[in-house]
Design an enzyme around this catalytic site. Sequence first.
Site, PDB file in Angstrom:
ATOM      1  N   SER A   1      -9.748  -0.928   7.111  1.00 21.60           N
ATOM      2  CA  SER A   1      -9.213  -0.769   5.757  1.00 21.60           C
ATOM      3  C   SER A   1      -8.529  -1.979   5.147  1.00 21.60           C
ATOM      4  O   SER A   1      -8.189  -1.945   3.969  1.00 21.60           O
ATOM      5  CB  SER A   1      -8.258   0.411   5.713  1.00 21.60           C
ATOM      6  OG  SER A   1      -9.001   1.583   5.608  1.00 21.60           O
TER       7      SER A   1
ATOM      8  N   SER B   1      -9.705   1.655   3.006  1.00 24.95           N
ATOM      9  CA  SER B   1      -8.858   2.456   2.147  1.00 24.95           C
ATOM     10  C   SER B   1      -7.845   1.639   1.341  1.00 24.95           C
ATOM     11  O   SER B   1      -7.282   2.162   0.385  1.00 24.95           O
ATOM     12  CB  SER B   1      -8.105   3.484   2.992  1.00 24.95           C
ATOM     13  OG  SER B   1      -7.246   2.830   3.918  1.00 24.95           O
TER      14      SER B   1
ATOM     15  N   LYS C   1       0.854  -1.201   0.000  1.00 28.50           N
ATOM     16  CA  LYS C   1       0.000   0.000   0.000  1.00 28.50           C
ATOM     17  C   LYS C   1       0.885   1.243   0.000  1.00 28.50           C
ATOM     18  O   LYS C   1       1.966   1.242   0.616  1.00 28.50           O
ATOM     19  CB  LYS C   1      -0.897  -0.056   1.249  1.00 28.50           C
ATOM     20  CG  LYS C   1      -1.937   1.025   1.344  1.00 28.50           C
ATOM     21  CD  LYS C   1      -2.843   0.788   2.563  1.00 28.50           C
ATOM     22  CE  LYS C   1      -3.857   1.874   2.774  1.00 28.50           C
ATOM     23  NZ  LYS C   1      -4.765   1.590   3.907  1.00 28.50           N
TER      24      LYS C   1
HETATM   25  N1  GLN Z   1     -13.099   3.811   6.712  1.00 27.62           N
HETATM   26  C1  GLN Z   1     -12.360   4.119   7.888  1.00 27.62           C
HETATM   27  C2  GLN Z   1     -11.908   5.549   7.884  1.00 27.62           C
HETATM   28  O1  GLN Z   1     -12.072   6.201   6.891  1.00 27.62           O
HETATM   29  C3  GLN Z   1     -11.198   3.173   8.039  1.00 27.62           C
HETATM   30  C4  GLN Z   1      -9.954   3.604   7.404  1.00 27.62           C
HETATM   31  C5  GLN Z   1      -8.780   2.725   7.704  1.00 27.62           C
HETATM   32  O2  GLN Z   1      -8.913   1.660   8.302  1.00 27.62           O
HETATM   33  N2  GLN Z   1      -7.615   3.202   7.309  1.00 27.62           N
HETATM   34  O3  GLN Z   1     -11.387   6.033   8.843  1.00 27.62           O
END
Ligand code: GLN
Length: 469
Positions: free
Chosen positions: A175, A151, A76
């Site tokens: 994410s 994400s 990532k």
């Molecule tokens: N959807 C969650 C957020 O926007 C999780 C994001 C993540 O785990 N990096 O904070």
Amino acid sequence: MKNYSSLIEIQKDIREEKISCRNLVRDYLDKISKNEHLNAFIEVYTEEALSQALIIDHKFKNKDAGLLAGLVIGIKDNICYQNHTSSAASKILEDFQSNYSSTVVERLLAEDAIIIGRLNCDEFAMGSSNQNSIFGPVKNPINCDYVPGGSSGGSAAAVRANLCHVALGSDTGGSIRQPAAFCGVMGLKPTYGLVSRHGLIAYASSFDQIGPICKSADDIRLVTHVISGIDNFDTTCIGKKTPLDINKKFSPKSFAVIQDTLEFSGINKGVSKEFNKLIEHLTDQGHTVKYIKLPLLEYLVPTYYILTTAEASSNLSRYDGIKYGLQVSGKDIESLVTNTRTLGFGKEVKRRILLGNFVLSQGYYDEYYQKAQRIRRLIQDKTKDILAENDFILLPTSPNLPFKLGNKEASPTQSYDEDIFTVHANLTGHPAISFPLGEVDNGFYASAQIIGDYFSESDLIQITKQITL
Ligand code: GLN
């Protein structure tokens, strides 16, 4: 080349000289270029991956190949790799090159994994659909009109489409697990403190964990073993390495199903149906399933967003146009910082910085931030109690299936609500694994997640293997 479901099969074929690492890498590169429309990779390390493959082929011949030899992996874009760009899909870090590698990258390379490129994601890992990236949205390989989740959307899409065998993602509130679910693959969010965060571009430091997205429980086990374990560069990293050997006989387990998740008004019918089938399957296998209440369910999302935005506002204050990345000039220092941050951050990131500063500001600190910390403790205590009486907690990964690209952009809170089942494990720090159940609609799958006790990854992986066989 065949679609391998586990690294063990790949290594067997390399040892029997049916394939070589070099050809394997060529094949992935070919698939990456044929699938550019998915927008999963931001950058592909073509030459490096090919020359690394030659070295690993020699190691196989000399019988001194590492544990991950033959593994082609994508990372990532928020995981730093020395002398490579890591941008967190943000304009403010677009040309930022890291002068050191994250601990996870060091550990992967030490075991002969081949890093094939960096993967698209939401800016600073903030999002649930990979639509918040300066590089544009990622498409779901199952149906390109739909989001892959986020994400770590690029990571999940790449694994699903066989553009690499495994990918690393990061999970602050789901994410890894939610995009894995949206793309029909597996993902593990390790216990907070099992995997070093050294070299991970921080979003919310008391929540962030790096973990693998894979197609099999065996691969999750191997990769987690390699990347886990104490690291002097991260003082919160206290867990021992996850053991490799999990072939022990497994006795029947007790699962606590959070009934409130099944009664949740926004849950997709297909998801509940597949989840109920899983419960039947578990009881048929001799496990016990008990329904329990979690009256705190409605507080999970607000608590998560208050605390993570507070931490993010502090973490992201380092991007001032002076120390890192983008610099936009101004008539004095203050306008330089303002101009840089105005141009450098996207809309969602700015929203969260504002929200974070608000909940930390004088007069609101007690009302929001401190209250949320107390609720976090209550959630932790309640979860510990449940896990003292049961081996695992079982719940769906996401209440819904992937939605169409472009949807939900209008309402951030609607999108935040979708995180209701995943943020639990990040608030408490427990490990959680997500795996696909049956196909529901349009080729998309429902997924379930299992939460286990702190540092019980080995058990989570074992039970997942047993269930998904
Ligand atoms: N959807 C969650 C957020 O926007 C999780 C994001 C993540 O785990 N990096 O904070």
